[in-house]
Design a protein around this motif. Structure first.
Motif: not given
Length: 566
Positions: A520-546
């Motif tokens: 994981s990485e540290k967020n702006d508060q210094g807390l551990p956060a999972i990392v989500l990177i949107l790819g070209k398969d991203f279809k829109g907010a609320g729409t399943p990626v796959s």
């Protein structure tokens, strides 16, 4: 003397009585005729006097070759007295019957084919087409497609005086955008309220006589139903309005008036509906007891037009009733009772071709048949009915019209636009069984995630962040900017954050292959956060990626379920 002889037996040689006809390939009986006499044997004549021999030459028959010279070949012994000579075998009765039957059958098949062709032409001639701007030219059986089904409030025919607006030019009173997926595993029927406030864009209509284009100016802040009929607008204008409001491109349209409901419901032998309470509506003249009813003709139309007896007595509640009716109609049309009944199929073909107005792209019987066959592939359990998410118009003190629900509507529109099912299909259920997705899941409020945009789509990360926080309760999420463009969306997490990753994967509609156990990485508060990177398969907010079905907030039903109107 032979029964068919004309003189003494010894006067005529047996070989001369049967002659090969080269035209038919058969032996034929040929007796020596007198002048002008037919070659067909006639009544027996009196034999010539004793000792006289009459052999008069006769002109050769037109259809039989002249009698050939007798060739002396060994002959069988003469028959015993009073016994008939054996005759050459004629064609059997069975062969004659077979020839006659074959000829008759060929005639019947030819007549049936001609009748079928004429009936095909008859049905083809029933169809009314309209050349509109924006409709596709032709129909593809290998692609997803969107058909707009429009019910107008125009009064035509007898018995419709009590329905619709008197003198209406035919507004878009009922609107269902039917999306059929590319793999035919699912379909979505999206109802669009007639009282939805929209901006109708400028549109072009074709003069039916000259084909010349005329531009009709758009109007702002008006009801959706004015996208048809008003100021001369045609169905192409309604299709363009849907594109402006939802972002969904409409390929074709089918339009019908009140009479279509009567004829179609009668053609299938009635449509079964369920009422949770007694209904006695003086406006639509619908009077039914609670329970199940089989409606057709006038009763079916009254059921669809009733709104003062259901729910809050508004158009949104009437849409639910219409969806129930269409679900039942879909079940009825796909049932064996309809598909195996020539009478019902013929009535349905007559009713459908007479009742519908369609664009030229599907304006033939063969094209409509292709559309019907593709629709038939979709299981009724995966045909989902959903209404465009709306809220009361805040500009009205006493709300009569509605406006889009900006937090929920885009999810539905994106699902349709990106060919994503609103129901689970077997194929997608199998994909969702990935082992990485199994296990405990944390609450959405406990998911801490840093979000990056690697999709190449401007604003994708911010739109997703807004949706996660406002609609899904993932309040501990941060938008961290852009990453280099990547093909697939990824979600990286440390082992102790697996429950958070599974929850976010469920919310985002991520496949198991998108999850990567790492750091994981540290967020702006210094807390551990999972990392989500949107790819070209991203279809829109609320729409399943796959994989999985679209996660939408709007109520929905499927065509395989019976819902009682309340």
């Amino acid at each position: 003397m032979d029964a068919q002889g004309r003189g003494r037996a010894e006067d005529i040689d047996p070989a001369d009585q049967w002659v090969l006809n080269p035209q038919t390939g058969d032996y034929e009986l040929r007796l020596t005729p007198s002048t002008g006499q037919s070659t067909v044997p006639g009544p027996r004549r009196t034999a010539p006097a004793e000792g006289r021999r009459e052999r008069r030459a006769a002109p050769p028959a037109k259809d039989v070759p002249p009698q050939r010279s007798r060739r002396r070949e060994p002959q069988p012994p003469p028959p015993a007295p009073n016994r008939r000579r054996s005759r050459p075998k004629k064609k059997s009765t069975a062969k004659k019957v077979l020839l006659w039957s074959s000829g008759s059958l060929a005639f019947v098949v030819l007549a049936a084919a001609a009748g079928g062709y004429l009936y095909y032409r008859h049905l083809d001639g029933n169809i009314t087409t309209q050349d509109v701007v924006g409709a596709k030219n032709g129909f593809s059986k290998d692609e997803a497609f969107n058909i707009l089904v429009i019910g107008t409030d125009k009064r035509t025919g007898k018995g419709n005086e009590g329905y619709g607006d008197k003198g209406s030019v035919g507004h878009a009173d009922t609107n269902v955008l039917l999306h059929v997926s590319k793999d035919r595993s699912n379909a979505t029927a999206l109802s669009i309220p007639r009282d939805l406030i929209v901006d109708v864009p400028d549109c072009e209509v074709k003069d039916p006589e000259t084909g010349e284009l005329k531009t009709i100016p758009g109007t702002s802040n008006v009801r959706f139903n004015t996208s048809l009929g008003q100021d001369g607008r045609d169905a192409g204008c309604t299709m363009k309005t849907i594109k402006a409001v939802t972002g969904i491109t409409v390929d074709h349209f089918m339009m019908a008036d009140f009479n279509a409901v009567k004829t179609l419901s009668s053609a299938v032998g009635g449509v079964e509906v369920c009422l949770a309470k007694d209904v006695d509506d003086p406006d639509s003249h619908l009077k039914l007891d609670a329970g199940t009813h089989n409606l057709k003709g006038e009763d079916a139309l009254a059921f669809l037009r009733t709104r003062h007896s259901f729910g809050n007595q508004g158009d949104l509640d009437r849409i639910k009733v219409q969806q129930q009716f269409l679900s039942s109609l879909a079940r009825k049309m796909s049932s064996g009772d309809t598909l195996t009944s020539p009478t019902k199929l013929t009535s349905l073909a007559e009713a459908a071709t007479e009742a519908l107005t369609v664009d030229k792209g599907i304006g033939s019987l063969s094209k409509l048949k292709d559309v019907a066959l593709e629709l038939k592939k979709v299981p009724t359990k995966n045909l989902t009915f959903v209404t465009t998410p709306v809220v009361d118009n805040p500009a009205e003190k006493t709300p009569v019209t509605v406006v889009l629900n900006q937090s929920a509507a885009p999810q539905v529109f994106d699902a349709v636009k990106n060919d994503v099912s609103l129901t689970e299909t077997k194929k997608k259920q199998k994909a969702a069984a990935d082992s990485k997705l199994k296990g405990p899941k944390s609450a959405a409020g406990d998911v801490r995630v840093d979000l990056y945009n690697g999709s190449g789509q401007t604003g994708a990360a911010q739109a997703t962040l807004t949706w996660l926080q406002n609609s899904e309760g993932v309040s501990k999420s941060s938008q961290m900017g852009n990453k280099p463009t990547q093909a697939k969306t990824t979600l990286e997490y440390s082992p102790d954050q697996a429950d958070q990753a599974r929850r976010l994967a469920e919310i985002m509609g991520l496949p198991g292959s998108a999850l990567k156990e790492g750091q994981s990485e540290k967020n702006d508060q210094g807390l551990p956060a999972i990392v989500l990177i949107l790819g070209k398969d991203f279809k829109g907010a609320g729409t399943p990626v796959s994989g999985g079905s679209a996660k939408v907030s709007a109520p929905k039903t499927t065509a395989d379920k019976t819902v009682c109107a309340k």
